[in-house]
Design a protein around this motif. Structure first.
Motif, PDB file in Angstrom:
ATOM      1  N   GLN A   1     133.616  23.181  57.862  1.00 54.33           N
ATOM      2  CA  GLN A   1     132.523  24.151  57.860  1.00 54.33           C
ATOM      3  C   GLN A   1     131.203  23.468  57.514  1.00 54.33           C
ATOM      4  O   GLN A   1     130.175  23.716  58.152  1.00 54.33           O
ATOM      5  CB  GLN A   1     132.821  25.259  56.849  1.00 54.33           C
ATOM      6  N   ALA A   2     131.242  22.579  56.521  1.00 49.61           N
ATOM      7  CA  ALA A   2     130.038  21.848  56.127  1.00 49.61           C
ATOM      8  C   ALA A   2     129.584  20.927  57.256  1.00 49.61           C
ATOM      9  O   ALA A   2     128.377  20.779  57.500  1.00 49.61           O
ATOM     10  CB  ALA A   2     130.309  21.038  54.863  1.00 49.61           C
ATOM     11  N   LEU A   3     130.554  20.320  57.940  1.00 45.30           N
ATOM     12  CA  LEU A   3     130.219  19.440  59.060  1.00 45.30           C
ATOM     13  C   LEU A   3     129.530  20.226  60.164  1.00 45.30           C
ATOM     14  O   LEU A   3     128.534  19.775  60.740  1.00 45.30           O
ATOM     15  CB  LEU A   3     131.488  18.772  59.599  1.00 45.30           C
ATOM     16  N   GLY A   4     130.046  21.414  60.465  1.00 46.48           N
ATOM     17  CA  GLY A   4     129.442  22.256  61.498  1.00 46.48           C
ATOM     18  C   GLY A   4     128.006  22.615  61.164  1.00 46.48           C
ATOM     19  O   GLY A   4     127.122  22.561  62.024  1.00 46.48           O
ATOM     20  N   MET A   5     127.764  22.963  59.895  1.00 45.81           N
ATOM     21  CA  MET A   5     126.415  23.314  59.468  1.00 45.81           C
ATOM     22  C   MET A   5     125.489  22.095  59.561  1.00 45.81           C
ATOM     23  O   MET A   5     124.334  22.210  59.986  1.00 45.81           O
ATOM     24  CB  MET A   5     126.454  23.848  58.038  1.00 45.81           C
ATOM     25  N   SER A   6     126.020  20.930  59.163  1.00 43.46           N
ATOM     26  CA  SER A   6     125.210  19.704  59.225  1.00 43.46           C
ATOM     27  C   SER A   6     124.824  19.385  60.656  1.00 43.46           C
ATOM     28  O   SER A   6     123.673  19.035  60.948  1.00 43.46           O
ATOM     29  CB  SER A   6     125.986  18.530  58.612  1.00 43.46           C
ATOM     30  N   MET A   7     125.795  19.493  61.552  1.00 41.65           N
ATOM     31  CA  MET A   7     125.542  19.178  62.956  1.00 41.65           C
ATOM     32  C   MET A   7     124.530  20.142  63.566  1.00 41.65           C
ATOM     33  O   MET A   7     123.672  19.751  64.358  1.00 41.65           O
ATOM     34  CB  MET A   7     126.849  19.213  63.757  1.00 41.65           C
ATOM     35  N   MET A   8     124.626  21.416  63.174  1.00 40.13           N
ATOM     36  CA  MET A   8     123.652  22.398  63.661  1.00 40.13           C
ATOM     37  C   MET A   8     122.254  22.028  63.202  1.00 40.13           C
ATOM     38  O   MET A   8     121.279  22.118  63.949  1.00 40.13           O
ATOM     39  CB  MET A   8     124.025  23.790  63.158  1.00 40.13           C
ATOM     40  N   GLY A   9     122.147  21.596  61.947  1.00 32.75           N
ATOM     41  CA  GLY A   9     120.850  21.209  61.416  1.00 32.75           C
ATOM     42  C   GLY A   9     120.298  19.970  62.095  1.00 32.75           C
ATOM     43  O   GLY A   9     119.120  19.906  62.448  1.00 32.75           O
ATOM     44  N   LEU A  10     121.169  18.980  62.312  1.00 28.68           N
ATOM     45  CA  LEU A  10     120.737  17.739  62.960  1.00 28.68           C
ATOM     46  C   LEU A  10     120.342  17.979  64.416  1.00 28.68           C
ATOM     47  O   LEU A  10     119.442  17.322  64.943  1.00 28.68           O
ATOM     48  CB  LEU A  10     121.858  16.696  62.878  1.00 28.68           C
ATOM     49  N   ALA A  11     121.020  18.925  65.059  1.00 23.43           N
ATOM     50  CA  ALA A  11     120.719  19.226  66.462  1.00 23.43           C
ATOM     51  C   ALA A  11     119.296  19.753  66.643  1.00 23.43           C
ATOM     52  O   ALA A  11     118.734  19.685  67.742  1.00 23.43           O
ATOM     53  CB  ALA A  11     121.725  20.237  67.014  1.00 23.43           C
ATOM     54  N   GLN A  12     118.706  20.271  65.558  1.00 27.24           N
ATOM     55  CA  GLN A  12     117.337  20.785  65.635  1.00 27.24           C
ATOM     56  C   GLN A  12     116.342  19.684  66.008  1.00 27.24           C
ATOM     57  O   GLN A  12     115.234  19.951  66.464  1.00 27.24           O
ATOM     58  CB  GLN A  12     116.931  21.390  64.287  1.00 27.24           C
ATOM     59  N   GLN A  13     116.747  18.419  65.817  1.00 27.56           N
ATOM     60  CA  GLN A  13     115.852  17.300  66.102  1.00 27.56           C
ATOM     61  C   GLN A  13     115.838  16.915  67.586  1.00 27.56           C
ATOM     62  O   GLN A  13     115.001  16.138  68.020  1.00 27.56           O
ATOM     63  CB  GLN A  13     116.270  16.077  65.274  1.00 27.56           C
ATOM     64  N   LEU A  14     116.792  17.444  68.333  1.00 27.51           N
ATOM     65  CA  LEU A  14     116.921  17.050  69.735  1.00 27.51           C
ATOM     66  C   LEU A  14     115.944  17.793  70.634  1.00 27.51           C
ATOM     67  O   LEU A  14     115.561  18.940  70.359  1.00 27.51           O
ATOM     68  CB  LEU A  14     118.352  17.299  70.219  1.00 27.51           C
ATOM     69  N   ILE A  15     115.570  17.145  71.707  1.00 28.67           N
ATOM     70  CA  ILE A  15     114.676  17.731  72.710  1.00 28.67           C
ATOM     71  C   ILE A  15     115.364  17.629  74.070  1.00 28.67           C
ATOM     72  O   ILE A  15     115.854  16.559  74.458  1.00 28.67           O
ATOM     73  CB  ILE A  15     113.322  16.991  72.751  1.00 28.67           C
ATOM     74  N   TYR A  16     115.407  18.743  74.770  1.00 33.03           N
ATOM     75  CA  TYR A  16     116.068  18.807  76.075  1.00 33.03           C
ATOM     76  C   TYR A  16     115.057  18.515  77.183  1.00 33.03           C
ATOM     77  O   TYR A  16     114.020  19.170  77.280  1.00 33.03           O
ATOM     78  CB  TYR A  16     116.676  20.197  76.263  1.00 33.03           C
ATOM     79  N   ASN A  17     115.383  17.519  78.011  1.00 32.09           N
ATOM     80  CA  ASN A  17     114.482  17.161  79.120  1.00 32.09           C
ATOM     81  C   ASN A  17     114.937  17.726  80.462  1.00 32.09           C
ATOM     82  O   ASN A  17     114.112  18.061  81.308  1.00 32.09           O
ATOM     83  CB  ASN A  17     114.369  15.639  79.229  1.00 32.09           C
ATOM     84  N   GLY A  18     116.253  17.806  80.666  1.00 30.66           N
ATOM     85  CA  GLY A  18     116.736  18.335  81.933  1.00 30.66           C
ATOM     86  C   GLY A  18     118.171  17.911  82.192  1.00 30.66           C
ATOM     87  O   GLY A  18     118.694  16.998  81.554  1.00 30.66           O
TER      88      GLY A  18
END
Length: 246
Positions: A124-141
């Motif tokens: 559960q903690a890993l899932g929350m961490s990954m969700m938080g880290l994913a906020q740094q990503l930018i989608y190009n296409g």
């Protein structure tokens, strides 16, 4: 039962670091793949295998891409599965923000989850961490494309046979069902695109492409917010396009 089912001719990979040590280019190829399906025990599977001419499946898998370390831009320019008498499926995508710092943070989060004696809490903690880290990503296409090499006509013939019709009649039946099948999407513009592309493809199976290339790069939080708020708006934001035979 001591029967050879799968063989691979060669697996090769190459990696090249730019002179400024900022970009890594990589290419991997799995070639000479052969799969013998004649030993499949299910009679129904064997009927489909025979009808589709898939007693032997042969092809290659290729992946090409580049990673820029400074901004974490990762471009997968080719990720293809190319099999004789079936077709070629090619996926490509581009994201930014996948930096070394982000990779290290993800590794640390996974180590922490593994070290947690309470596995459920760790996950559960890993899932929350990954969700938080994913906020740094930018989608190009991204896009996914299928080029037919004969499997579509065979599949329509096989499906039609179950209904007592031939392949062309089966294609017409699928076309007739499209409006009803797509109606639940409640996205008129996208429904029209899909219907038009599928009809064109069934008339002359060459290729089908689904792409989502926004006018400008989109931060992951913006995409997540649009998805939760209004999926139809997300389709417009991502500039989703469905085309055939292009």
């Amino acid at each position: 039962e001591n029967k050879q089912v799968v063989t691979i001719g060669e697996i090769a990979g190459s990696y090249e670091l730019s002179d400024d040590e900022n970009t890594v280019e990589a290419e991997t190829a799995v070639t000479g793949i052969k799969i013998d399906t004649t030993s499949a025990p299910d009679p129904n599977a064997q009927e489909a295998i025979q009808a589709l001419g898939l007693q032997t499946i042969a092809g290659d898998i290729t992946m090409k891409g580049a990673w820029t370390l400074a901004d974490g831009k990762m471009d997968i320019t080719e990720y293809s599965f190319d099999f004789a008498d079936i077709g070629r499926l090619d996926i490509n995508f581009s994201i930014s923000g996948y930096t070394l710092e982000l990779v290290k943070s993800m590794q640390e989060a996974m180590k922490a989850a593994e070290a947690n004696p309470d596995k459920a809490a760790g996950q559960q903690a890993l899932g929350m961490s990954m969700m938080g880290l994913a906020q740094q990503l930018i989608y190009n296409g991204a896009s996914i494309r299928f080029d037919d090499a004969g499997i579509t006509a065979k599949a329509l013939e096989f499906a039609g046979k179950q209904q007592g019709v031939d392949g062309k009649q089966m294609a017409q039946s699928v076309k007739g069902m499209l409006p009803m099948m797509l109606g639940a999407m409640n996205m008129p513009d996208l429904q029209k695109q899909i219907e038009s592309a599928v009809i064109a493809y069934l008339d002359e199976p060459k290729s089908l492409t689904v792409s989502a290339n926004p006018d400008q790069p989109l931060p992951a939080p913006q995409i997540m917010g649009a998805a939760m708020g209004d999926p139809a708006n997300l389709v417009k934001t991502l500039n989703v396009q469905v085309t055939a035979n292009d």
